[in-house]
Design an enzyme around this catalytic site. Sequence first.
Site, short mmCIF file in Angstrom:
data_model
loop_
_atom_site.label_atom_id
_atom_site.label_comp_id
_atom_site.label_asym_id
_atom_site.label_seq_id
_atom_site.Cartn_x
_atom_site.Cartn_y
_atom_site.Cartn_z
N ASP A 1 44.17 47.83 26.47
CA ASP A 1 44.10 47.39 25.07
C ASP A 1 45.43 46.71 24.67
O ASP A 1 45.43 45.61 24.09
CB ASP A 1 43.79 48.59 24.17
N GLY B 1 45.71 45.84 13.98
CA GLY B 1 44.82 46.36 12.92
C GLY B 1 45.12 45.69 11.59
O GLY B 1 44.95 44.48 11.43
N LYS C 1 46.35 42.67 23.68
CA LYS C 1 47.06 42.27 22.46
C LYS C 1 48.33 41.46 22.79
O LYS C 1 48.62 40.48 22.10
CB LYS C 1 47.40 43.52 21.64
N GLY D 1 39.06 58.98 15.45
CA GLY D 1 38.46 57.63 15.49
C GLY D 1 39.42 56.53 15.89
O GLY D 1 39.15 55.36 15.67
N ALA E 1 38.70 34.17 -3.18
CA ALA E 1 37.99 33.18 -2.33
C ALA E 1 37.50 32.00 -3.16
O ALA E 1 37.05 31.01 -2.62
CB ALA E 1 36.83 33.85 -1.62
N ILE F 1 47.99 45.19 10.19
CA ILE F 1 49.32 44.54 10.06
C ILE F 1 49.16 43.02 10.14
O ILE F 1 48.57 42.52 11.09
CB ILE F 1 50.26 44.96 11.22
N1 HSE Z 1 42.11 51.73 20.24
C1 HSE Z 1 42.95 50.80 19.55
C2 HSE Z 1 44.27 51.46 19.27
C3 HSE Z 1 42.25 50.38 18.28
O1 HSE Z 1 44.38 52.67 19.45
O2 HSE Z 1 45.23 50.80 18.91
C4 HSE Z 1 42.88 49.23 17.60
O3 HSE Z 1 42.90 48.08 18.37
#
Ligand code: HSE
Length: 414
Positions: free
Chosen positions: A196, A129, A200, A182, A31, A131
């Site tokens: 979700d 995530g 995206k 998680g 940075a 990627i």
């Molecule tokens: N719940 C989302 C998934 C987390 O399973 O892809 C990441 O966006």
Amino acid sequence: MVKIAIMGHGTVGSGVVEVLTTHADSITSRAKQEIDIKYILDLREFPDSPLADRFTKSFDDILNDPEILVVVEVMGGLHPAYDYVKSCLEAGKSVVTSNKELVAAKGAELLKIAQEKNLNFLFEASVGGGIPIIRPMSQCLAANDVVEVAGILNGTTNFILTKMINEDMSFEDALALAQKLGYAERNPAADVEGHDACRKICILASLAYGKHVYPDQVHTEGITNISLADVKYADAWGGVVKLIGEVSKTPEGKLHSIVCPMFIPRDSQLANVDDVFNGIMVRGDATGDVVFYGKGAGKLPTASAVVADVIDCVKHIQARKYLFWEDGSPDYVADYLDAEVAMYVRLKGDDPDGLCRLAEEAFGEISRLFRKDADPGEAAFLTPVLPEREIRAKLETLAQHGAQILNTIRLSDF
Ligand code: HSE
């Protein structure tokens, strides 16, 4: 030294603190200056944290502190994240977020404020995530016209489907395991009902075609009605069931976009994206197919993408990075029923062979699929490629002749 604030200390937020502290030296050198976490906003107490003295419950502490130049929003959800992010941008602070709900709903508006204020609003972690996908699409693939984007965008559902395919595990057991590890959202409906993945693909569609696509414009189906029977028929067909988010341009200049389970041929690159991994195929007119693959969920992969954006913000504190799309319009996304598609159909009836003969008359031709230990009265077949509206009308005719349509799944062409 640049002082930053982090809003939210859940899975991703604590991961951001961890990555920033454990990689402090290399981050400082990349940075070109030290990054100091001055505030962490969370309503909960964290007395045992080594940064316990940085916690605040008051957003105003962050908003009114002129020393804070970059704010990280990792709270999730639309409210109060939207108001906080908007206020920060209006107050002259760059923002980094992992919040796909926020970007999918308010991206155009927030990007416009960032542009007017000459600030950065970055969201690499909102899709895929860890990627890299937002930056490659907006920069490295910028010379291409994007023909199509298709991806496995949700780690939780991919994990569940992988367990169903490879281990005959029930949907419920696989979901419980994903939650334990998680991966799932706080409310798993957002994962298993496709919302979700929808958020995206909206972000990727907006980025690819320069105009905002809103979640309510994208027909969305989840995986809750996918059974082990469907998984077996996909295998008999020569592929696997995956939850896919897709966008492409129609010849009329609109977008076709959908989120739904699809049969993917076994030799497709997306067929081998398993467990919590995501895979995103971007088909460019110059590059051909480019596939991005990696961990699409989890604390450290997501935190890694957030911190990379923080570094980028700090390096470009005086110079905005080009990332922008204009606002959408109501008729921008075509009706999914007008898209041409082939479908797998699983039905049940007193005379399944007779129903398949009727299906053959209705569709002109069908290909039947068979599986071991099929339920009595069950049959499965593939339709030819037709506008989905026509397929639905013909299935309605079959239903009038006693067929119970148990499931329909679209076949992919990638
Ligand atoms: N719940 C989302 C998934 C987390 O399973 O892809 C990441 O966006």
